[in-house]
Write a protein that holds these residues in place. Structure first.
Motif, PDB file in Angstrom:
ATOM      1  N   GLU A 136     -49.897  41.373 -68.181  1.00 26.57           N
ATOM      2  CA  GLU A 136     -48.796  42.040 -66.711  1.00 26.57           C
ATOM      3  C   GLU A 136     -49.153  40.424 -65.711  1.00 26.57           C
ATOM      4  O   GLU A 136     -48.284  40.103 -64.317  1.00 26.57           O
TER       5      GLU A 136
ATOM      6  N   ALA B 269     -42.690  50.258 -58.701  1.00 23.95           N
ATOM      7  CA  ALA B 269     -43.867  49.265 -59.274  1.00 23.95           C
ATOM      8  C   ALA B 269     -43.606  49.063 -60.875  1.00 23.95           C
ATOM      9  O   ALA B 269     -43.019  48.678 -61.898  1.00 23.95           O
ATOM     10  N   CYS B 270     -43.969  50.746 -61.664  1.00 23.77           N
ATOM     11  CA  CYS B 270     -43.614  51.057 -62.753  1.00 23.77           C
ATOM     12  C   CYS B 270     -42.224  50.940 -63.144  1.00 23.77           C
ATOM     13  O   CYS B 270     -42.193  50.907 -64.367  1.00 23.77           O
TER      14      CYS B 270
ATOM     15  N   CYS C  94     -42.257  47.541 -63.459  1.00 22.90           N
ATOM     16  CA  CYS C  94     -43.089  46.877 -65.029  1.00 22.90           C
ATOM     17  C   CYS C  94     -42.461  47.214 -66.311  1.00 22.90           C
ATOM     18  O   CYS C  94     -42.998  46.833 -66.813  1.00 22.90           O
ATOM     19  N   GLY C  95     -42.092  48.973 -66.280  1.00 24.04           N
ATOM     20  CA  GLY C  95     -42.297  49.331 -67.509  1.00 24.04           C
ATOM     21  C   GLY C  95     -40.924  48.635 -68.427  1.00 24.04           C
ATOM     22  O   GLY C  95     -41.791  48.068 -70.005  1.00 24.04           O
TER      23      GLY C  95
ATOM     24  N   TYR D 210     -57.015  44.181 -62.646  1.00 24.95           N
ATOM     25  CA  TYR D 210     -56.744  46.007 -62.876  1.00 24.95           C
ATOM     26  C   TYR D 210     -56.960  44.118 -64.323  1.00 24.95           C
ATOM     27  O   TYR D 210     -57.508  44.849 -65.522  1.00 24.95           O
ATOM     28  N   ARG D 211     -56.154  43.903 -65.449  1.00 24.95           N
ATOM     29  CA  ARG D 211     -55.508  43.830 -66.294  1.00 24.95           C
ATOM     30  C   ARG D 211     -56.665  42.241 -66.978  1.00 24.95           C
ATOM     31  O   ARG D 211     -57.029  43.134 -68.271  1.00 24.95           O
TER      32      ARG D 211
ATOM     33  N   ARG E  29     -42.602  44.961 -69.663  1.00 22.85           N
ATOM     34  CA  ARG E  29     -44.121  45.304 -70.295  1.00 22.85           C
ATOM     35  C   ARG E  29     -43.374  45.740 -72.093  1.00 22.85           C
ATOM     36  O   ARG E  29     -43.706  45.044 -73.108  1.00 22.85           O
TER      37      ARG E  29
ATOM     38  N   LEU F 171     -46.452  39.498 -62.228  1.00 26.76           N
ATOM     39  CA  LEU F 171     -46.190  41.325 -61.761  1.00 26.76           C
ATOM     40  C   LEU F 171     -46.559  41.438 -60.327  1.00 26.76           C
ATOM     41  O   LEU F 171     -45.745  41.185 -59.393  1.00 26.76           O
TER      42      LEU F 171
ATOM     43  N   CYS G 139     -55.112  51.164 -63.038  1.00 30.02           N
ATOM     44  CA  CYS G 139     -54.189  50.278 -62.239  1.00 30.02           C
ATOM     45  C   CYS G 139     -53.394  50.845 -60.985  1.00 30.02           C
ATOM     46  O   CYS G 139     -53.165  52.114 -61.082  1.00 30.02           O
TER      47      CYS G 139
ATOM     48  N   ASN H 234     -51.634  50.477 -59.000  1.00 29.49           N
ATOM     49  CA  ASN H 234     -49.602  51.036 -59.124  1.00 29.49           C
ATOM     50  C   ASN H 234     -49.991  51.833 -59.208  1.00 29.49           C
ATOM     51  O   ASN H 234     -48.106  52.522 -58.773  1.00 29.49           O
ATOM     52  N   ALA H 235     -50.322  52.742 -60.384  1.00 26.51           N
ATOM     53  CA  ALA H 235     -50.561  53.875 -61.137  1.00 26.51           C
ATOM     54  C   ALA H 235     -50.024  54.841 -60.038  1.00 26.51           C
ATOM     55  O   ALA H 235     -49.139  56.060 -60.578  1.00 26.51           O
TER      56      ALA H 235
ATOM     57  N   ILE I 252     -52.371  42.134 -63.494  1.00 22.73           N
ATOM     58  CA  ILE I 252     -51.792  42.647 -62.541  1.00 22.73           C
ATOM     59  C   ILE I 252     -53.764  41.953 -61.303  1.00 22.73           C
ATOM     60  O   ILE I 252     -54.757  42.358 -62.630  1.00 22.73           O
TER      61      ILE I 252
HETATM   62 FE1  SF4 Z   1     -46.761  49.375 -65.207  1.00 21.66          FE
HETATM   63 FE2  SF4 Z   1     -47.241  51.298 -63.924  1.00 21.66          FE
HETATM   64 FE3  SF4 Z   1     -48.595  51.033 -66.606  1.00 21.66          FE
HETATM   65 FE4  SF4 Z   1     -49.567  49.471 -64.204  1.00 21.66          FE
HETATM   66  S1  SF4 Z   1     -48.949  51.923 -64.066  1.00 21.66           S
HETATM   67  S2  SF4 Z   1     -49.196  48.830 -65.941  1.00 21.66           S
HETATM   68  S3  SF4 Z   1     -47.291  48.622 -63.469  1.00 21.66           S
HETATM   69  S4  SF4 Z   1     -46.309  50.158 -65.823  1.00 21.66           S
END
Ligand code: SF4
Length: 307
Positions: free
Chosen positions: A89, A142-143, A146-147, A94-95, A150, A126, A232, A234-235, A91
């Motif tokens: 993504e 954010a999710c 992103c969801g 993180y990723r 993804r 992202l 993450c 954003n979690a 991020i």
């Molecule tokens: Fe994407 Fe949210 Fe998962 Fe982070 S926690 S990877 S922002 S869906």
């Protein structure tokens, strides 16, 4: 109190199941875990013998554990093909670690891995999307941005690679959380959750459907699967968070509640949706313009553009 030993072989104990009361040593736990995944796949008819299975691998412990189990099972099905699809993504901070773990694990298991990025698909990472003026206008977490992006990235890659099914590492806990989220959104019964249903989209299945998260974590640990050290960023703001906390605490007090909830949700009939095709990207969708194209179009109205 007398020291307890593995109920099956008398070996050194590593786990007592709160459901059956059985005590397991390392080897018996791993064997029982994998057997249950095989039974789950068979019970829900998740795979066909000649499937091309795209495993959605985020690089977290659950998805790496799934890749590990499926790679071992696949050895008994020479007509089937298995490969991993990982989404980057973009991020920051993180990723990278997760991707590194995914690549190492795929190499260890000799499973091909394909990495697809938001940057290459949508023209922005992202992190860039979230700091763009368009994202502010959407007012989404954010999710929630992103969801869908993804999911679309995984399907786009799976389609390109000729996959006939996508396997995700959603556990019993995740599946019950999704059913509850659907309840709160008034969408219960609108679609299957992690079960194979044929239609214009590549079917998606969750072989950990009957496996609690805590057992996936233990399996990953016992199999030497690398754990990601960073979560993450954003979690914490995810809509799932409070539901996850509630269900985990409830299950801790009343073991077996998640299984009971799943059985109840599975009795609810699914109404088939009228799937048409998105007028913008051509992918199957229940809406005229699919969620991802709608998101992208909103972001495009701003100077910092996505493709
Ligand atoms: Fe994407 Fe949210 Fe998962 Fe982070 S926690 S990877 S922002 S869906």
């Amino acid at each position: 109190m007398a020291e307890a030993f593995c109920s099956l072989c008398g070996g050194r104990p590593v786990y007592r199941s709160p459901y059956s009361g059985h005590i397991y040593c390392r080897a018996c736990f791993v064997k029982a875990f994998e057997k249950r995944v095989v039974r789950t796949i068979a019970a829900y008819k998740m795979f066909r013998r000649d499937d091309r299975i795209a495993v959605a691998v985020s690089g977290g412990k659950d998805s790496l554990a799934l890749l590990n189990v499926l790679a071992r099972i696949e050895r008994g099905f020479p007509e089937a093909r298995l490969f991993a699809v990982t989404v980057d993504e973009g991020i920051e901070g993180y990723r990278d670690e997760a991707i590194e773990n995914a690549v190492k694990m795929a190499e260890r298991l000799e499973v091909p891995i394909h990495i697809v990025s938001f940057k290459e698909l949508y023209g922005m990472t992202l992190t860039e999307i979230l700091s763009s003026p368009g994202a502010g206008e959407l007012g989404l977490l954010a999710c929630s941005i992103c969801g869908p992006l993804r999911r679309k990235a995984i399907y786009t890659a799976a389609k390109k690679l000729g996959a006939t099914v996508v396997a995700t590492a959603h556990t019993l806990d995740d599946i019950v959380q999704t059913y509850l989220l659907k309840t709160f959104r008034g969408e219960l019964g609108s679609s299957e959750v992690g079960l194979r249903s044929e239609g214009p989209t590549i079917p998606r299945v969750s072989p950990f459907r009957l496996t609690p998260e805590r057992e996936v974590v233990l399996y990953a640990y016992l199999c030497g699967i690398p754990f990601q050290t960073i979560a993450c960023p954003n979690a914490a703001s995810s809509m799932r968070g409070p539901i996850r906390e509630f269900l985990t605490a409830y299950e801790e007090k009343h073991p077996g509640s998640l299984y009971a909830a799943l059985r109840s949700f599975e009795k609810i009939p699914t109404t088939s949706k009228n799937l048409t095709y998105c007028q913008s990207c051509g992918d199957p969708s229940s809406r005229r313009i699919c969620r991802v194209c709608e998101l992208i179009q909103t972001l495009k109205h701003h100077p910092q553009q996505v493709r």
